[in-house]
Design a protein around this motif. Sequence first.
Motif, PDB file in Angstrom:
ATOM      1  N   ASP A 167       0.794  -1.223   0.000  1.00 13.86           N
ATOM      2  CA  ASP A 167       0.000   0.000   0.000  1.00 13.86           C
ATOM      3  C   ASP A 167       0.836   1.288   0.000  1.00 13.86           C
ATOM      4  O   ASP A 167       0.538   2.225  -0.726  1.00 13.86           O
ATOM      5  N   GLY A 168       1.851   1.333   0.820  1.00 14.16           N
ATOM      6  CA  GLY A 168       2.536   2.615   1.074  1.00 14.16           C
ATOM      7  C   GLY A 168       3.743   2.853   0.185  1.00 14.16           C
ATOM      8  O   GLY A 168       4.000   2.104  -0.752  1.00 14.16           O
ATOM      9  N   LEU A 169       4.498   3.925   0.487  1.00 10.08           N
ATOM     10  CA  LEU A 169       5.680   4.265  -0.315  1.00 10.08           C
ATOM     11  C   LEU A 169       6.754   3.198  -0.140  1.00 10.08           C
ATOM     12  O   LEU A 169       7.089   2.826   0.977  1.00 10.08           O
ATOM     13  N   ALA A 170       7.281   2.711  -1.268  1.00 16.64           N
ATOM     14  CA  ALA A 170       8.299   1.665  -1.186  1.00 16.64           C
ATOM     15  C   ALA A 170       9.398   1.909  -2.214  1.00 16.64           C
ATOM     16  O   ALA A 170       9.995   0.969  -2.728  1.00 16.64           O
ATOM     17  N   ALA A 171       9.631   3.204  -2.516  1.00 18.90           N
ATOM     18  CA  ALA A 171      10.698   3.603  -3.444  1.00 18.90           C
ATOM     19  C   ALA A 171      10.655   2.825  -4.752  1.00 18.90           C
ATOM     20  O   ALA A 171      11.681   2.400  -5.282  1.00 18.90           O
ATOM     21  N   GLY A 172       9.455   2.613  -5.283  1.00 18.24           N
ATOM     22  CA  GLY A 172       9.320   1.953  -6.582  1.00 18.24           C
ATOM     23  C   GLY A 172       9.505   0.446  -6.522  1.00 18.24           C
ATOM     24  O   GLY A 172       9.509  -0.219  -7.547  1.00 18.24           O
ATOM     25  N   LYS A 173       9.647  -0.119  -5.306  1.00 16.74           N
ATOM     26  CA  LYS A 173       9.954  -1.548  -5.230  1.00 16.74           C
ATOM     27  C   LYS A 173       8.812  -2.368  -4.636  1.00 16.74           C
ATOM     28  O   LYS A 173       8.963  -3.556  -4.383  1.00 16.74           O
ATOM     29  N   GLY A 174       7.674  -1.749  -4.406  1.00 20.79           N
ATOM     30  CA  GLY A 174       6.577  -2.429  -3.713  1.00 20.79           C
ATOM     31  C   GLY A 174       5.628  -3.209  -4.603  1.00 20.79           C
ATOM     32  O   GLY A 174       4.592  -3.660  -4.149  1.00 20.79           O
ATOM     33  N   VAL A 175       5.998  -3.385  -5.880  1.00 16.56           N
ATOM     34  CA  VAL A 175       5.084  -4.044  -6.820  1.00 16.56           C
ATOM     35  C   VAL A 175       5.691  -5.356  -7.285  1.00 16.56           C
ATOM     36  O   VAL A 175       6.859  -5.389  -7.666  1.00 16.56           O
ATOM     37  N   SER A 176       4.912  -6.456  -7.239  1.00 17.20           N
ATOM     38  CA  SER A 176       5.446  -7.669  -7.853  1.00 17.20           C
ATOM     39  C   SER A 176       4.378  -8.349  -8.690  1.00 17.20           C
ATOM     40  O   SER A 176       3.194  -8.322  -8.360  1.00 17.20           O
ATOM     41  N   ILE A 177       4.856  -8.888  -9.795  1.00  6.09           N
ATOM     42  CA  ILE A 177       3.958  -9.599 -10.703  1.00  6.09           C
ATOM     43  C   ILE A 177       4.103 -11.070 -10.357  1.00  6.09           C
ATOM     44  O   ILE A 177       5.218 -11.600 -10.379  1.00  6.09           O
ATOM     45  N   ARG A 206      13.043  -1.311 -15.737  1.00  2.00           N
ATOM     46  CA  ARG A 206      13.875  -2.475 -15.386  1.00  2.00           C
ATOM     47  C   ARG A 206      15.346  -2.130 -15.529  1.00  2.00           C
ATOM     48  O   ARG A 206      15.718  -1.290 -16.331  1.00  2.00           O
ATOM     49  N   SER A 207      16.186  -2.869 -14.779  1.00  4.19           N
ATOM     50  CA  SER A 207      17.608  -2.516 -14.758  1.00  4.19           C
ATOM     51  C   SER A 207      18.348  -2.949 -16.022  1.00  4.19           C
ATOM     52  O   SER A 207      19.391  -2.388 -16.349  1.00  4.19           O
ATOM     53  N   GLY A 208      17.830  -3.968 -16.745  1.00  7.04           N
ATOM     54  CA  GLY A 208      18.593  -4.505 -17.877  1.00  7.04           C
ATOM     55  C   GLY A 208      17.954  -4.232 -19.225  1.00  7.04           C
ATOM     56  O   GLY A 208      16.760  -3.914 -19.309  1.00  7.04           O
ATOM     57  N   ASP A 209      18.750  -4.401 -20.281  1.00 13.74           N
ATOM     58  CA  ASP A 209      18.259  -4.202 -21.651  1.00 13.74           C
ATOM     59  C   ASP A 209      17.048  -5.082 -21.923  1.00 13.74           C
ATOM     60  O   ASP A 209      16.931  -6.182 -21.364  1.00 13.74           O
ATOM     61  N   ASP A 232      14.064  -4.774 -21.040  1.00 11.91           N
ATOM     62  CA  ASP A 232      13.189  -4.931 -19.867  1.00 11.91           C
ATOM     63  C   ASP A 232      13.443  -6.218 -19.110  1.00 11.91           C
ATOM     64  O   ASP A 232      12.518  -6.903 -18.694  1.00 11.91           O
ATOM     65  N   THR A 233      14.715  -6.538 -18.917  1.00 13.86           N
ATOM     66  CA  THR A 233      15.080  -7.660 -18.053  1.00 13.86           C
ATOM     67  C   THR A 233      15.604  -7.080 -16.738  1.00 13.86           C
ATOM     68  O   THR A 233      15.861  -5.883 -16.648  1.00 13.86           O
ATOM     69  N   GLY A 234      15.768  -7.945 -15.741  1.00 17.85           N
ATOM     70  CA  GLY A 234      16.319  -7.478 -14.461  1.00 17.85           C
ATOM     71  C   GLY A 234      15.248  -6.876 -13.578  1.00 17.85           C
ATOM     72  O   GLY A 234      14.056  -6.956 -13.869  1.00 17.85           O
ATOM     73  N   LYS A 235      15.695  -6.271 -12.498  1.00 17.42           N
ATOM     74  CA  LYS A 235      14.756  -5.806 -11.464  1.00 17.42           C
ATOM     75  C   LYS A 235      14.152  -4.452 -11.789  1.00 17.42           C
ATOM     76  O   LYS A 235      14.722  -3.683 -12.568  1.00 17.42           O
ATOM     77  N   ASN A 236      13.037  -4.155 -11.125  1.00 17.81           N
ATOM     78  CA  ASN A 236      12.468  -2.819 -11.207  1.00 17.81           C
ATOM     79  C   ASN A 236      13.370  -1.832 -10.480  1.00 17.81           C
ATOM     80  O   ASN A 236      13.905  -2.131  -9.423  1.00 17.81           O
TER      81      ASN A 236
END
Length: 429
Positions: free
Chosen positions: A143-153, A213-216, A218-222
Amino acid sequence: MVIGSGGREHAIVDAISREKDAKVFCAPGNAGIGNQAELVDIKANDILPLLRFVDDRRIDFTVVGPEVPLAAGIVDAFESRGKTVFGPKKLAARLETSKVFAKEFMKRWKIPTAAFQSFTIQQQNDLLDYLKRSSYPRVLKADGLAAGKGVSIVESAKDAEGELDRLFVKKIFGGAGERVVVEEFMTGLEASVFAITDGKDYLVLPPAQDHKRSGDNDTGKNTGGMGAFAPTPFVGDREMAVIKSEVIEKVLEGTAAEGFPFKGCLYCGMMLTPEGPKVVEFNVRFGDPETQAVLQLIDSSVLGLLEASANRSISSYKLSLNGAASVCVIAASKGYPDYHESGKEITGLDVKGENVKVLHSGSTRSDGKVVTSGGRVLGVTGTDPAGSISKAAQTAYGHLRQVRFDGMFYRHDIGKSAIENEAKKGNKL
Ligand code: AMP
Ligand code: GLY
């Protein structure tokens, strides 16, 4: 005075510095910003010391860059003391600070977004049942602020349960993870649309696309964002008309009707789905690194635009664009976004390039040198005055080769979707 210390704030300082007689301060800023503004050694979240500084130095206007001070009520505090400030008040900032609040607001005002259910930590059993009955993939959001890391598919109920363990049991996001939103998975290209509003009227800036995403490819982490380009050709007139009438105007109407009119930059994170544009998320501030690209496209006074929002005079501001296209490529420190190195000397910063801006994110001065101090270190923004994303990308990447620091990495494909689109169009001509 600009509050913040990232690339977004450097881009804002850089744009404001175009004004002939502006004296610009930045708190706390970074090494790059220090070349264009007087740095003030106060953290972005230290509201009372910032207010005292504004009083002491008789600062006319303050622009708040990041979400954390907005969520803490910096605008409420400044306005109650008669200061002119760009940004929304605390209650309006909930559109970013609580995903549950934002989704329920969208439901109340019939704003297109992914279907969802929200659950509290106490409703864990209902949530587990719900996950067993769900189809996959599905999206889980703290729910709250997570510096862009609070979402997972998540791809299965088992996956989702593992994620819940991290949120509810391991509490990796603390209180921010005590409520979750489970969402329908949407497909499509993403776009970031910034509406600058005074609570009544608004102007939209050229739409941008981030690369999270961190890699070319759209691979790697958010991450917070590894690069951006603007304008994105995928938001055409038709999509923009929907975003205006179904999203921005409804947010303005809804926030005003519910007693917390939104003023500042409404960042609409959109997914261009086969059924039309839908909201992925709202932010209540400019995006980083989209801002580094978008501000290069504005011909009229950026300071004037931000002041018109704060002074509630957007209707008399004339926005003019220069027809350029811009690409910002972020150079990050080894290990980002998990951990990151710091203290590495950055070289090549004195090289100048035509249509190039090197906007700093995590840099600082140490023993007369400029060294890294963050995960995202700097962004090289290339601009093509004639409006080609492909040329702007060539300019950015050409210049990036001059800049070095130990452990530096960057994505090689920023702008790829638009470049392929330009090539297709070129072939048709
Ligand atoms: P957010 O922090 O909500 O913007 O989510 C971060 C990223 O997760 C977004 O930029 C999307 O790439 C992805 N994402 C979020 N929500 C959804 C969704 N409902 N469907 C598909 N992808 C999503
Ligand atoms: N670029 C994504 C953000 O600013 O949240």
